[in-house]
Design a protein around this motif. Sequence first.
Motif, PDB file in Angstrom:
ATOM      1  N   GLY A 136      42.800  38.222  81.988  1.00 13.42           N
ATOM      2  CA  GLY A 136      43.893  39.141  82.285  1.00 13.42           C
ATOM      3  C   GLY A 136      44.851  38.596  83.332  1.00 13.42           C
ATOM      4  O   GLY A 136      44.517  37.695  84.099  1.00 13.42           O
ATOM      5  N   SER A 137      46.050  39.151  83.342  1.00 12.37           N
ATOM      6  CA  SER A 137      47.076  38.776  84.322  1.00 12.37           C
ATOM      7  C   SER A 137      47.534  40.029  85.051  1.00 12.37           C
ATOM      8  O   SER A 137      47.280  41.157  84.605  1.00 12.37           O
ATOM      9  N   HIS A 144      50.182  34.731  77.349  1.00  8.60           N
ATOM     10  CA  HIS A 144      50.209  35.053  75.920  1.00  8.60           C
ATOM     11  C   HIS A 144      51.355  35.992  75.564  1.00  8.60           C
ATOM     12  O   HIS A 144      51.278  36.703  74.553  1.00  8.60           O
ATOM     13  N   GLY A 145      52.407  36.001  76.356  1.00 13.36           N
ATOM     14  CA  GLY A 145      53.559  36.829  76.045  1.00 13.36           C
ATOM     15  C   GLY A 145      53.197  38.295  75.930  1.00 13.36           C
ATOM     16  O   GLY A 145      52.513  38.848  76.801  1.00 13.36           O
ATOM     17  N   PRO A 166      45.084  48.948  81.474  1.00 11.66           N
ATOM     18  CA  PRO A 166      44.451  47.645  81.195  1.00 11.66           C
ATOM     19  C   PRO A 166      44.566  47.304  79.707  1.00 11.66           C
ATOM     20  O   PRO A 166      43.571  47.187  78.986  1.00 11.66           O
ATOM     21  N   LEU A 167      45.811  47.160  79.264  1.00 11.74           N
ATOM     22  CA  LEU A 167      46.122  46.857  77.870  1.00 11.74           C
ATOM     23  C   LEU A 167      47.067  45.662  77.829  1.00 11.74           C
ATOM     24  O   LEU A 167      47.576  45.215  78.873  1.00 11.74           O
ATOM     25  N   ALA A 168      47.336  45.157  76.640  1.00  8.46           N
ATOM     26  CA  ALA A 168      48.316  44.088  76.489  1.00  8.46           C
ATOM     27  C   ALA A 168      49.713  44.613  76.834  1.00  8.46           C
ATOM     28  O   ALA A 168      49.956  45.825  76.859  1.00  8.46           O
ATOM     29  N   VAL A 169      50.627  43.699  77.103  1.00  4.61           N
ATOM     30  CA  VAL A 169      51.996  44.095  77.444  1.00  4.61           C
ATOM     31  C   VAL A 169      52.563  44.982  76.343  1.00  4.61           C
ATOM     32  O   VAL A 169      53.194  46.017  76.611  1.00  4.61           O
TER      33      VAL A 169
END
Length: 627
Positions: free
Chosen positions: A523-524, A510-511, A472-475
């Motif tokens: 989140g996505s 948000h890329g 559960p982190l950014a890309v």
Amino acid sequence: MSRDATPSAAPVPPPPPAEITFAGHYGKNPLGGASFRQMCGRLPSVLGQTCRMAWRIDRGSVLLLLVCQIVIGLAAAVLLGATSRAMAPILGEGRAADRIDAALPALVVIAVAVGVARVTSALASYAEGRITPLLMTAADADMVEAVCRVEAAAYGEEGFADRQEAAEMGVMRTNLMVRDAQQFMAAMIRMAAAAGVLTVLHPLMLALLVLAVLPAGAGAVMAARVDYETHYANVGDRNVRGMMRWWATTPKLADEVRANGMTGYLMFWYRSLSERIDRRTLAMAPRLLRIALTTSALGGAFLLATWTTLAWLAVTGRVELGVAATAVVAVQSSLSALSQVVIYGAAMFHTSLYLADMRAFLDFAAERAPKRGELTAPEQPEEIRLDEVVYQYPNKAAPAVNRVSLTLRRGEVVAVVGENGSGKSTLTRLITGLYLPDKGRVVWDGVDVAAADPETVWRRTGLVPQFFGQWPLAVRENVTLGQPRTHHDAPVWDAVDAVGMRTAVEELPHGLDTLLARELWGGSELSGGQWQRVACSRALYRRPPVLILDEPTSEMDARGEHRMFTVLKDMARDRITIVVTHRIENTRMADRIVVMEHGRITEQGTYEDLLHSGGLFSELHALSQDR
């Protein structure tokens, strides 16, 4: 109704969950044979352990707390002494105004002592508030680090999960430890001050007062023991219930749970397990009631004797009326302090049981942390050699890898194939040093992995396991896992491009900054195949000299799968590459194919060689073409 029709059979009720107990080599209840004296003897060590842990966290707050306790004790002693001086004129003869004037200096001292005690108590609470969250965080971090640093093989040891569950309760109890210790010490100091006054008044008073409170202390310790026995009996069930709760409620399995009609059974299972835990808990209630009634009756009898003795001393003139009034205050103060000693002493004892589980697990984890050697694995290994390697999982009848010899060379892509359970994934864990062989050796350019610092081995590896993390982190962090090589994103985009994910990432809100957790606000979520590409990009980003992919394209579409294997082939000259796969057609790109069966290597060769060998590979190929 037709002649062949029969009434539908009644549905078969589902079986209840199997009995789960915290048992095995490490499953002995530490209180099973402990006496009451032995249990009480734990308190000094618990108090010392608490002080040492708090001292490491925040020495300034510990010193402030100790000073506050001493001041509170002195204030209590001054308060009782001033009360004794004030009582003599107040209960004496003469005009009320004269008696109050005579008592005024003592009354001022009482007011000052009460004020000092209040302010000091506030400071003590402040110090406790500083220490407790830091101590809780430290214990929690120690627990997580211990689990992360054990040998991977430790997870398979009997009782590991149960011991971890028991230790987690210790982490949760840490937030009570400082409070209980602080209150215990404060009560001890107040009790000592009041006991001194009582002893001066009449030695018999103190003895009776101790007897009045002692049954309550014994009852609290025995009740703590019963509570811990219940906890111990429920550890296994609670552990499984917690795991099942996560699996039943995670959105990642929501489709499977609903579409397969599993909700009813899962709820039956969850409630059945909860009811069994509750039954064990409720079964202890009669024992707790007997303990409470017995100790309360004894305590009440001794307390009645205390007040009767005080009344007798006053009526018979053995103590003056003012002294008797002071004794009443001293008795009340001593009784309150003794009760606090009992309550918080029992609470410390109670907490110590869970802290012992936590400490035992941390010690076990320290023993099972890698301690292999100090050699450094080569930066760019040219060759990895396995010599007669054997590895057997705990409680398994046969080895998962049995007398395997294999040589892997830089610039070569090796595909490992075989049926489920043939030992393919275990082989990759041995190559990377996650597991150490029971027999034989795994050697990187002459360096035995068992004698090398494991961190130097793992810095050279990139692994995509069958079950990879969907963090559960950014890309960006999912690609780098918090280990960026530069202050810009060019290497991240290179890894994303390599697996064909640029367009998908650019379309996210948000890329690279998009949080990959649909459950969290903002989140996505990615598809299964996209997540697998991210996992592959994570390994490629590291640019490791040893790259191992275990079923790396099982959820990808044909385009993504083709791209992935093309990238692997193009990158192969700079590293040792091992690909575990069930898709036989994918092995065409490999320089060499290794076929495993029942933990052994039964065939090796090129795709064309093995295709016509008549062995397991050709059989698997034929089956894949017959789909």
